[in-house]
Every structure is written in structure tokens, then in C-alpha cells.
Design a protein around this motif. Structure first.
Motif, PDB file in Angstrom:
ATOM      1  N   PRO B  72       0.825  -1.227   0.000  1.00  0.00           N
ATOM      2  CA  PRO B  72       0.000   0.000   0.000  1.00  0.00           C
ATOM      3  C   PRO B  72       0.854   1.270   0.000  1.00  0.00           C
ATOM      4  O   PRO B  72       0.471   2.269  -0.621  1.00  0.00           O
ATOM      5  CB  PRO B  72      -0.802  -0.100   1.306  1.00  0.00           C
ATOM      6  CG  PRO B  72      -0.734  -1.528   1.709  1.00  0.00           C
ATOM      7  CD  PRO B  72       0.559  -2.040   1.202  1.00  0.00           C
ATOM      8  N   LEU B  76       0.574   4.241  -2.600  1.00  0.00           N
ATOM      9  CA  LEU B  76       0.333   5.636  -2.211  1.00  0.00           C
ATOM     10  C   LEU B  76       1.388   6.552  -2.822  1.00  0.00           C
ATOM     11  O   LEU B  76       1.071   7.648  -3.298  1.00  0.00           O
ATOM     12  CB  LEU B  76       0.339   5.767  -0.679  1.00  0.00           C
ATOM     13  CG  LEU B  76      -0.918   5.249   0.041  1.00  0.00           C
ATOM     14  CD1 LEU B  76      -0.692   5.221   1.554  1.00  0.00           C
ATOM     15  CD2 LEU B  76      -2.127   6.116  -0.286  1.00  0.00           C
ATOM     16  N   LEU B  91      -9.061   5.591  -4.029  1.00  0.00           N
ATOM     17  CA  LEU B  91      -8.647   5.870  -2.642  1.00  0.00           C
ATOM     18  C   LEU B  91      -9.731   6.671  -1.915  1.00  0.00           C
ATOM     19  O   LEU B  91     -10.073   6.370  -0.759  1.00  0.00           O
ATOM     20  CB  LEU B  91      -7.331   6.661  -2.646  1.00  0.00           C
ATOM     21  CG  LEU B  91      -6.798   7.064  -1.271  1.00  0.00           C
ATOM     22  CD1 LEU B  91      -6.324   5.835  -0.493  1.00  0.00           C
ATOM     23  CD2 LEU B  91      -5.638   8.063  -1.385  1.00  0.00           C
ATOM     24  N   ALA B  95     -11.809   5.512   1.308  1.00  0.00           N
ATOM     25  CA  ALA B  95     -11.838   6.346   2.512  1.00  0.00           C
ATOM     26  C   ALA B  95     -13.272   6.529   3.003  1.00  0.00           C
ATOM     27  O   ALA B  95     -13.549   6.437   4.201  1.00  0.00           O
ATOM     28  CB  ALA B  95     -11.200   7.711   2.221  1.00  0.00           C
ATOM     29  N   TYR B  98     -14.684   3.229   4.369  1.00  0.00           N
ATOM     30  CA  TYR B  98     -14.119   2.917   5.684  1.00  0.00           C
ATOM     31  C   TYR B  98     -14.885   3.638   6.791  1.00  0.00           C
ATOM     32  O   TYR B  98     -15.129   3.094   7.876  1.00  0.00           O
ATOM     33  CB  TYR B  98     -12.642   3.332   5.689  1.00  0.00           C
ATOM     34  CG  TYR B  98     -11.960   3.224   7.033  1.00  0.00           C
ATOM     35  CD1 TYR B  98     -11.793   1.987   7.654  1.00  0.00           C
ATOM     36  CD2 TYR B  98     -11.470   4.354   7.682  1.00  0.00           C
ATOM     37  CE1 TYR B  98     -11.171   1.885   8.889  1.00  0.00           C
ATOM     38  CE2 TYR B  98     -10.846   4.265   8.905  1.00  0.00           C
ATOM     39  CZ  TYR B  98     -10.693   3.035   9.507  1.00  0.00           C
ATOM     40  OH  TYR B  98     -10.079   2.946  10.724  1.00  0.00           O
ATOM     41  N   ASP B 137      -7.685   6.782  11.274  1.00  0.00           N
ATOM     42  CA  ASP B 137      -6.862   6.569  10.078  1.00  0.00           C
ATOM     43  C   ASP B 137      -5.406   6.241  10.422  1.00  0.00           C
ATOM     44  O   ASP B 137      -4.514   6.467   9.604  1.00  0.00           O
ATOM     45  CB  ASP B 137      -6.892   7.828   9.192  1.00  0.00           C
ATOM     46  CG  ASP B 137      -8.226   7.990   8.488  1.00  0.00           C
ATOM     47  OD1 ASP B 137      -8.909   6.981   8.278  1.00  0.00           O
ATOM     48  OD2 ASP B 137      -8.586   9.139   8.157  1.00  0.00           O
ATOM     49  N   LEU B 140      -3.547   4.301   7.869  1.00  0.00           N
ATOM     50  CA  LEU B 140      -3.263   5.104   6.666  1.00  0.00           C
ATOM     51  C   LEU B 140      -2.077   6.034   6.942  1.00  0.00           C
ATOM     52  O   LEU B 140      -1.197   6.201   6.083  1.00  0.00           O
ATOM     53  CB  LEU B 140      -4.491   5.933   6.281  1.00  0.00           C
ATOM     54  CG  LEU B 140      -4.261   6.919   5.142  1.00  0.00           C
ATOM     55  CD1 LEU B 140      -4.094   6.192   3.819  1.00  0.00           C
ATOM     56  CD2 LEU B 140      -5.395   7.930   5.033  1.00  0.00           C
ATOM     57  N   GLU B 143       1.029   4.107   6.640  1.00  0.00           N
ATOM     58  CA  GLU B 143       1.348   3.844   5.231  1.00  0.00           C
ATOM     59  C   GLU B 143       1.873   5.109   4.539  1.00  0.00           C
ATOM     60  O   GLU B 143       2.784   5.048   3.719  1.00  0.00           O
ATOM     61  CB  GLU B 143       0.103   3.323   4.494  1.00  0.00           C
ATOM     62  CG  GLU B 143      -0.354   1.939   4.941  1.00  0.00           C
ATOM     63  CD  GLU B 143       0.682   0.854   4.664  1.00  0.00           C
ATOM     64  OE1 GLU B 143       1.576   1.067   3.833  1.00  0.00           O
ATOM     65  OE2 GLU B 143       0.594  -0.208   5.307  1.00  0.00           O
ATOM     66  N   LEU B 163      -3.640  12.905   1.862  1.00  0.00           N
ATOM     67  CA  LEU B 163      -4.190  12.898   3.229  1.00  0.00           C
ATOM     68  C   LEU B 163      -5.332  13.913   3.331  1.00  0.00           C
ATOM     69  O   LEU B 163      -6.395  13.605   3.907  1.00  0.00           O
ATOM     70  CB  LEU B 163      -3.089  13.229   4.249  1.00  0.00           C
ATOM     71  CG  LEU B 163      -3.540  13.294   5.708  1.00  0.00           C
ATOM     72  CD1 LEU B 163      -4.076  11.946   6.182  1.00  0.00           C
ATOM     73  CD2 LEU B 163      -2.388  13.728   6.625  1.00  0.00           C
ATOM     74  N   VAL B 166      -8.373  12.485   1.572  1.00  0.00           N
ATOM     75  CA  VAL B 166      -9.009  11.426   2.370  1.00  0.00           C
ATOM     76  C   VAL B 166      -9.816  12.038   3.512  1.00  0.00           C
ATOM     77  O   VAL B 166     -10.979  11.676   3.744  1.00  0.00           O
ATOM     78  CB  VAL B 166      -7.928  10.453   2.916  1.00  0.00           C
ATOM     79  CG1 VAL B 166      -8.482   9.602   4.047  1.00  0.00           C
ATOM     80  CG2 VAL B 166      -7.417   9.570   1.795  1.00  0.00           C
TER      81      VAL B 166
END
Lengths: 209, 358
Positions: B72, B76, B91, B95, B98, B137, B140, B143, B163, B166
Motif C-alpha cells: 500500500p 500511495l 482511494l 476512505a 471505511y 486513520d 493510513l 502507510e 491525506l 481522504v
């Protein structure tokens, strides 16, 4: 002097209309909202408190539009729901602290007097989920007097209260009736009579769905 | 000391814009830890309830740490370089997906409607939401940190942009007016054999929604892998493995349904229904939900590798058998139910791969 005004309010839940056509102007005083179970009294209080958006209509608190000027309006209103909204892990004191912080103020001597009258002091350090139903109700009522609310909305305020606390609440409501709107929903006829409230029958107020 | 006097020292009444800002900060300081604790408690409870699944996942991550963590991050870093609009859209979609099942908890749970009546500025509310989202997150963020290390300074602006994207999508998803899933299911014109069960599942929109989304995500991943493998033998093996994993993910529904039936079980026994009525209802419900990812895979293979459809016909029967068989370990396996279900699913995957590759 109008402190709480509602114009053509309607409430809906998932597209299903609960009520519509609610309009009123209330000046300082005590008002009891009565009606059958499920008629929408609690929903109306949630709308007036800004906890739920109306499907239609406008609400103003002491001249401030609740939708357009929400912070100014909410500074002037307090709401005590029927059931405790506090997280189970919060203590009673933390809950009061949070409400006071949101209103950028202190709890104040009135809250102190309510805490004393409700014998709540020893419970403020306890987790909310460890408190009895009546104690949780007292906590919500004490929180409603934080700040200087001009509109106080109470949902079934006398539910689960012991006699002394109920009398203290009646007295507190009486004291503030000259400067604020105190609107509560209640099924308890004795409590309504003791407060000397003007009765508003919900069915007369709203067109049911 | 009276309670209010205690507060008075902490919270001076604001008299200027500066003090109002301080008061906002004070509210944030009081409220943010409470919101975070609520989120941590609810998430912790879910993890504890699913500890066996989490343990398996943990073992998988430890065993394949480099692949699972770095893939991942590389993806990214690639997205941050720009140009892959589809990937960025994917993505953003992930997001939102999720956040959707857990938005009630992320928004503050039971306190949210009451907090809505407090005079808090919109900016403070957004700040509180962002604080909880950043914690949610955490994976994330890890990552992104790895991607920043992989891509170096040139990738940093792009990663920050990802970011921001998201968080913006998640904020929108948090407050998007959505219909109540319970009402949606109630309104669906479904046969009575399925409707009560789907209503029972809709009572848990977060956990059930997550499971359904995970199964669809797994099917999508298997389809992508099959394409990457040019639909050779490896593609079918991956598809079978993923179907076994989907079965394992859906098996817990039997437990939810069993608990939902508890209050009505005795009453149903007094009605002129088959003694296996509830069993049949539960099997049909799990088969229905399991058929969605299966059909996704079958259609994908059918379009790009029509030759594989015969294997999928065989696999459909075996897959239905797996979904039905998983009821036994989940309801009879006690505290080791999930482990037994995992063993059954793994055993099935081995047999099914042997069957379709024969």
C-alpha cells in the motif's frame, strides 16, 4: 417579549412526517407540553433545541435564528433530554464541565444550589453508567441551568425524581419563570399543576401526519 | 468546595475575541479526549469480540509484514506522483467506505445529538471530527509515513494532498444525510423468509456493513489479481482462496442471527412452522449475502476468461456447501468457533483448488 418562536415547523423521520404546521410565540413563563405517547412532543423539543433539523420551518431563540445564527441561539438555550446522552464512562462532574466549557462559562451558583438540593454532590465523581436513573436525570437538569439560558427545554423532567428533588425543581422553575421560557413535556398532571404551567396540548398545536 | 466554584477557576467567562478563542480551545481540550475515549472503547470492544479473527490477521501481517505494509505504501507513493486519476478516485471511495459503517461512533455516539445543542462553533466541530478521524486513520498515516520514506521529499506534497483528500471525503461521509439502514431494509419488498433476518442484521449497521464491504473488497482484489495473472491457474487458486476467506468473514452472521432469534424462538415453536424454519432462514440469508461477491468474481471470469465458467459452476455448489457448513463451528464451537471456522475454510480452499485445477 417573545423568547421562543416557532413558525410552520414540521418534523420527519426517514421521509415519514411526524407532524407539521407547528407555530407559536412564547414569552417568559412556564409551559407544559402534554399529549399522548408518540405524538411528537419529544421530537418537537429536539427540534427547538437544535438536536434535530426540522423538515420545514424556522425557530428563533430570543430573536436569534437557530439555523442562521446557531451559536448565538444555543448560548441562550438549554436542553435536558429524557434519557442521559452522556457516555457511560464520563463522570457526572465531567459532563457538567463539558457543558460549561461549551457555553464558555462557569457552572454558577444556581447549579451549585441545584446540586445541593438534588443531593448530587457525592455522585459527581461517579461514572454515569453507575448512576441511578433518577440521579442521571438530576445531572441533566443541573446542566440545563449552566450559563444564562433564556429558553430551557426539559423532556419529562419529573421522571424518576424523588419527592425532595421534584419540589426543588418546581421551586427552581418558579424562580426563573419571570425571565425565561421554561417549556417542558410531561405526562405527570400533578407536576404540571405544581409548576403552575400554562398547558399546551400538542394535538392542538400540530397537524398529525 | 461547591462544584461551580471549582469550575470557575478553570473557565473564565470570555470578554474578548482572544478569550473566546481560548474558551474554544478549552472546550476542545475537554471534549476531544472524551470523543477519542468513546471511539477507543467501541473499537476495542469490536476487536475483543473478534479476537480470533484479529489474531489470524495479526499472524498474517507478521508472516508477510514486508509485502502487506509496503505494497500500500508503494501504491500511495505512486498515487502521490499524480496522473492516476482512477487510483485517486479509488482511494477516495475506500476512505468513504471505511468511515460509513462506523460513522455513528466517529461522530460521538449517544452524545452527538446533545453536543449538537451546545454553542460550539463549526470550526471546533470540524476540528473535533478531524481529531477522531486521524486516530481512526492510524493505519493510513503509517502507510503515508512509509510512502514518504520510499518516495522521499519530492513525494511529500503529493502525500499531504492525498491525506487532505481522504480527510475531506471522510468528513463529508461523516455528515452525509443517509437513510437509516433499518428503515431501508424494512421498505425493501423482500420475501418473509428473508426480511426478518435482514432486519435483524440491519440493527448492526457498522459491523454487518463492514463485513459486507470487506467481502466485496476481497472479490474486487481477487478480480484484480486474476487479471494480473492473465487468468492462468494462479488466478483460479486466488479466487478460491478469496471465496474461502469471504466464507470465513460471513460466518459470524450465524452468531448474530442466532442471538437475534433468541426472544422469538419459543414463540415460533408454537406456530405451525417447520422445526428447521430458522435454520433455513439463516442459511438463505448467508447464501444471499455470499452470492454478491461470488457473482462479481463469476461475471469477471466469464467476461475475460469464458473457459473458466465451468469451474465456477462447480465452485458455486462447493461454495454454497462451505457457507452452510460454517454454521456448525460458529454456533457449536464455543470460544474456539472462529478458529474452527478458519480451519474449515482453509481445508475447503485446499480441496476446492484441487477440484477446479484437476
Amino acid at each position: 417579549m417573545t423568547l421562543l418562536a416557532a413558525h410552520d415547523l414540521a418534523a420527519a423521520y426517514d421521509g415519514r412526517r411526524i407532524f407539521s404546521g407547528v407555530s407559536f410565540d412564547l414569552g417568559p413563563g412556564i409551559y407544559a407540553l402534554t399529549g399522548r405517547n408518540g405524538s411528537g412532543k419529544s421530537t418537537l423539543l429536539r427540534l427547538l433545541a437544535g438536536a434535530q433539523r426540522p423538515a420545514k420551518g424556522h425557530i428563533s431563540v430570543a430573536g436569534r435564528d437557530l439555523a442562521r445564527d446557531p451559536i448565538a441561539a444555543r448560548l441562550l438555550l438549554s436542553y435536558a433530554p429524557d434519557e442521559s446522552p452522556a457516555y457511560p464512562f464520563m463522570t457526572g462532574g465531567e459532563f457538567l464541565h463539558m457543558v460549561a466549557a461549551a457555553k464558555s462559562t462557569t457552572a454558577g451558583p444556581i447549579v451549585d444550589s441545584l446540586i445541593a438540593a438534588f443531593a448530587l454532590a457525592s455522585s459527581l465523581g461517579e461514572r454515569v453508567d453507575m448512576l441511578s436513573l433518577g440521579t442521571r436525570k438530576k445531572l441533566l437538569l443541573a446542566a440545563a441551568w449552566i450559563g444564562t439560558p433564556e429558553v430551557i427545554l426539559l423532556d419529562e423532567p419529573s421522571n424518576a425524581l424523588d419527592g425532595a428533588s421534584r419540589d426543588a425543581l418546581v421551586a427552581r422553575i418558579g424562580v426563573d419563570s419571570a425571565r425565561a421560557v421554561i417549556l417542558f413535556a410531561s405526562h405527570e398532571a400533578d407536576f404540571v399543576a405544581d409548576t403552575g404551567a400554562t398547558v399546551i396540548a400538542f394535538d392542538d398545536l400540530a397537524s398529525a401526519a | 468546595m461547591p462544584f461551580a466554584t471549582g469550575l470557575r477557576g478553570l473557565l473564565p467567562v470570555p470578554t474578548s475575541a482572544n478569550q473566546a478563542r481560548e474558551a474554544t480551545l478549552r472546550f476542545y481540550v475537554v471534549h476531544a479526549p472524551v470523543r477519542l475515549r468513546h471511539y477507543a472503547e467501541r473499537s476495542g470492544r469490536v476487536i475483543l469480540r473478534q479476537w480470533q479473527g484479529m489474531l489470524l490477521l495479526g499472524l498474517l501481517v507478521i508472516g508477510q509484514a514486508t509485502t502487506i505494509l509496503m505494497f500500500p505504501a508503494m501504491l500511495l507513493a505512486h498515487l502521490a506522483a499524480g496522473g492516476n486519476f482512477g487510483g485517486i478516485l479509488g482511494l477516495a471511495l475506500l476512505a468513504a467506505l471505511y468511515v460509513l459503517p462506523q460513522r455513528q461512533t466517529l461522530r460521538g455516539g449517544p452524545l452527538a445529538p446533545f453536543a449538537g445543542t451546545l454553542p460550539i462553533s463549526g470550526a471546533t466541530r470540524v476540528l473535533l471530527d478531524l481529531t477522531v478521524l486521524l486516530v481512526a486513520d492510524a493505519v493510513l498515516l503509517l502507510e503515508l509515513a512509509l510512502a514518504a520514506a520510499v518516495g522521499g521529499p519530492p513525494a511529500w506534497p503529493g502525500l499531504l494532498g492525498l491525506l487532505a483528500l481522504v480527510l475531506a471525503v471522510q468528513l463529508a461521509a461523516l455528515h452525509l444525510p443517509l437513510p437509516d439502514p433499518r428503515t431501508l431494509v424494512r421498505r425493501l419488498p423482500l420475501p418473509m423468509l428473508l426480511k426478518p433476518n435482514l432486519q435483524a442484521l440491519a440493527e448492526f449497521p457498522a459491523s454487518i456493513g463492514t463485513r459486507v464491504l470487506v467481502t466485496i473488497g476481497l472479490a474486487a482484489l481477487a478480480a484484480m489479481a486474476a487479471t494480473a495473472f492473465h487468468f492462468d491457474a494462479r488466478a483460479m487458486s486466488v479466487a478460491v482462496g478469496v471465496l474461502a476467506l469471504i466464507g470465513f468473514v460471513l460466518a459470524d452472521l450465524y452468531r448474530v442471527l442466532f442471538a437475534a432469534h433468541a426472544p422469538i424462538r419459543t414463540f415460533l415453536a408454537t406456530l405451525p412452522l417447520s422445526p428447521h424454519h430458522l435454520l433455513l432462514r439463516d442459511l438463505l440469508t448467508v447464501l444471499l449475502l455470499g452470492s454478491v461477491p461470488f457473482l462479481m468474481l463469476a461475471v469477471w471470469f466469464g467476461v475475460f476468461d469464458p473457459g473458466g465458467l465451468a469451474a465456477f459452476a462447480l465452485l458455486a455448489v462447493a461454495y454454497a456447501g462451505l457457507l452452510a457448513a460454517l454454521r456448525w463451528p460458529v454456533l457449536r464451537g464455543g470460544s474456539l468457533g472462529a478458529m474452527l471456522a478458519a480451519i474449515l475454510a482453509a481445508g475447503w480452499a485446499g480441496s476446492a483448488i484441487a477440484m477446479v485445477l484437476k
